[in-house]
Motif scaffolding. Sequence first.
Motif, short mmCIF file in Angstrom:
data_model
loop_
_atom_site.label_atom_id
_atom_site.label_comp_id
_atom_site.label_asym_id
_atom_site.label_seq_id
_atom_site.Cartn_x
_atom_site.Cartn_y
_atom_site.Cartn_z
N ARG A 181 0.81 -1.22 0.00
CA ARG A 181 0.00 0.00 0.00
C ARG A 181 0.84 1.26 0.00
O ARG A 181 0.44 2.29 -0.58
CB ARG A 181 -0.95 0.00 1.21
CG ARG A 181 -1.87 1.20 1.25
CD ARG A 181 -2.89 1.08 2.36
NE ARG A 181 -3.79 2.25 2.38
CZ ARG A 181 -4.79 2.39 3.24
NH1 ARG A 181 -5.04 1.46 4.14
NH2 ARG A 181 -5.55 3.48 3.20
N TYR A 182 2.04 1.20 0.62
CA TYR A 182 2.80 2.43 0.82
C TYR A 182 4.13 2.47 0.09
O TYR A 182 4.69 3.54 -0.11
CB TYR A 182 3.07 2.62 2.31
CG TYR A 182 1.83 2.71 3.16
CD1 TYR A 182 1.06 3.87 3.17
CD2 TYR A 182 1.42 1.64 3.95
CE1 TYR A 182 -0.10 3.96 3.94
CE2 TYR A 182 0.27 1.72 4.73
CZ TYR A 182 -0.48 2.87 4.72
OH TYR A 182 -1.63 2.96 5.48
N SER A 183 4.69 1.32 -0.28
CA SER A 183 6.07 1.29 -0.76
C SER A 183 6.22 0.39 -1.98
O SER A 183 5.36 -0.44 -2.28
CB SER A 183 7.00 0.82 0.36
OG SER A 183 6.85 1.62 1.52
N ASN A 184 7.39 0.55 -2.66
CA ASN A 184 7.65 -0.18 -3.90
C ASN A 184 9.07 -0.71 -3.93
O ASN A 184 9.99 -0.10 -3.35
CB ASN A 184 7.44 0.74 -5.10
CG ASN A 184 6.14 1.50 -5.05
OD1 ASN A 184 5.09 0.99 -5.38
ND2 ASN A 184 6.21 2.75 -4.59
N LEU A 185 9.26 -1.82 -4.65
CA LEU A 185 10.57 -2.41 -4.86
C LEU A 185 10.72 -2.75 -6.33
O LEU A 185 9.75 -3.07 -7.02
CB LEU A 185 10.76 -3.68 -4.03
CG LEU A 185 10.79 -3.55 -2.51
CD1 LEU A 185 10.71 -4.92 -1.86
CD2 LEU A 185 12.05 -2.80 -2.06
N ALA A 186 11.97 -2.71 -6.81
CA ALA A 186 12.28 -3.15 -8.16
C ALA A 186 13.62 -3.87 -8.14
O ALA A 186 14.55 -3.46 -7.43
CB ALA A 186 12.31 -1.97 -9.12
N ILE A 187 13.72 -4.95 -8.93
CA ILE A 187 14.97 -5.69 -9.07
C ILE A 187 15.39 -5.59 -10.53
O ILE A 187 14.59 -5.89 -11.44
CB ILE A 187 14.80 -7.17 -8.67
CG1 ILE A 187 14.23 -7.28 -7.26
CG2 ILE A 187 16.13 -7.91 -8.77
CD1 ILE A 187 13.81 -8.69 -6.87
#
Length: 500
Positions: free
Chosen positions: A248-254
């Motif tokens: 809901r609040y944060s994002n990640l990318a690899i």
Amino acid sequence: MKRRALLLSIITLLLLSPSVWAAGDNSTSHIRAYDSGSLIQSDGSLWLWGYNQSVPTRVEGKPDVVKTFSNIINEGDLVFTLQDHSAWYVPRNNIAESVKFVPLEGLQNLAAVSNLNDHVLALSSEGSISSAERLDNGNISSPFQTLSGIDEVANIDSYYEERPDDEERWIFLKKDGSVWKNTKALQGFEPISSLKDITSIAKNIALKKDGTVWTWPKEFDKNATPSETLSVSQIQALSDIKTIKANRYSNLAIDQQGRLWFWGATVTGYSDNTTYHNENTPVLLTGVKDVKDAFFAERSILALTTAGNVYVASLDGEKLPSNAPFTLLAKSIQSIKAGPRHVIMQKTDGTLWGWGVNKHAQLGIGDYEFLYSSPVPVQKPILVRLNGSPVSLSNGVITRNGQAFIPLRSVFDKLGAEIAYDFNSKIAKMNQSKTEDHPVSLEVNFKTSQTKVNDKAVKFTNPPFMVNGIGYLPLRLLSETLGAKVDWIQKEDTIEITTK
């Protein structure tokens, strides 16, 4: 006579030698698939844990389970499908000891499930979307209704658009790489024209085939005029990306080099004093390398590397710096399933391990300690069979100190015995009132651990205990006078009881 023989056989089970039960022997795994609160054995049986089931507990009457979908409506909830392609819902946020199954009428060939506010959407393997409403108690209404105007869907996701009146926003990734959204409520659907060749979606971000990442706003000025148009823009800091994740609040990318990127909110404070600190520019996290997968759980980022190591970094603070420390959490991990506040990890030997919040027995370890900051082993699922037939247990077998324990009431209740429990004295009594031969009785004082079988005291190396109001008795030294054969079939993780 037959019922008494059954009762005697169960008491025999309670007196089985502890040397038979090697809890640490996890060399063979029969787990075909698992999720954050369930597992499917190779025989198609479903095992659940969480809430009133503190360890994996076999579900009776639902064989041939094919797939599970966890945390669909509330944390711990489960949807599963059978070989006949039917779908079932298991609400897990209740205090009832028994597990309840709700058929999801109108669903076949389920591929994905998502929920938001008042609606639950289901994706079929054919690409059609069906919808049902959530009831006031949080459960799912039935039957599901197929939505018109949207088809050939590969994946779905949802989030809240923060407007003067929060609005549900559904995003649909089609098999042709286009992305569609719903108009007001679920009354219509239209493509997002600027998004093409998309391979993955996560909340309000999308990954293109060329490795670029695109996003659109989900927060709007309260004085702004509502608009159905989504203003899509590329996140310039990200390129050559292979995986995206979001909560809901944060994002990640690899990226293709195995580097991990973060953007979104960190957090300070608790409860009503919780504050989220947003950073819209992606930060390259240098404290971990060769990342294979990554997850959010309980104010933390967990990163699984190609070498099978799991590292954890905290999201507590006003900002997450590029050099944020990652601490080694576990080794030899092949996969991870994440819930909102915990994760379940599977090692290369097939065993399951849990980490994080355990308030509702999410880790399946056999207790309700609030939090585990180091990985703990999920209890091994153990089947009890009586004369070839599985014994239905309301709670699974617990192993402690190399010895197995079985829930008292689950067994004797089903055999028609009279069971009484005094909450003040913590004394449980079981009596078989049949007059033929000799009556069978069992008395356990869970305060002192004093145990009597037919009024004779029995001493245990590991005493009886209670977990969440459920009494557990140890399996120890076989009494030849009771006349039942009890075997531990190690390769099948099964207790086999045979009466004469």
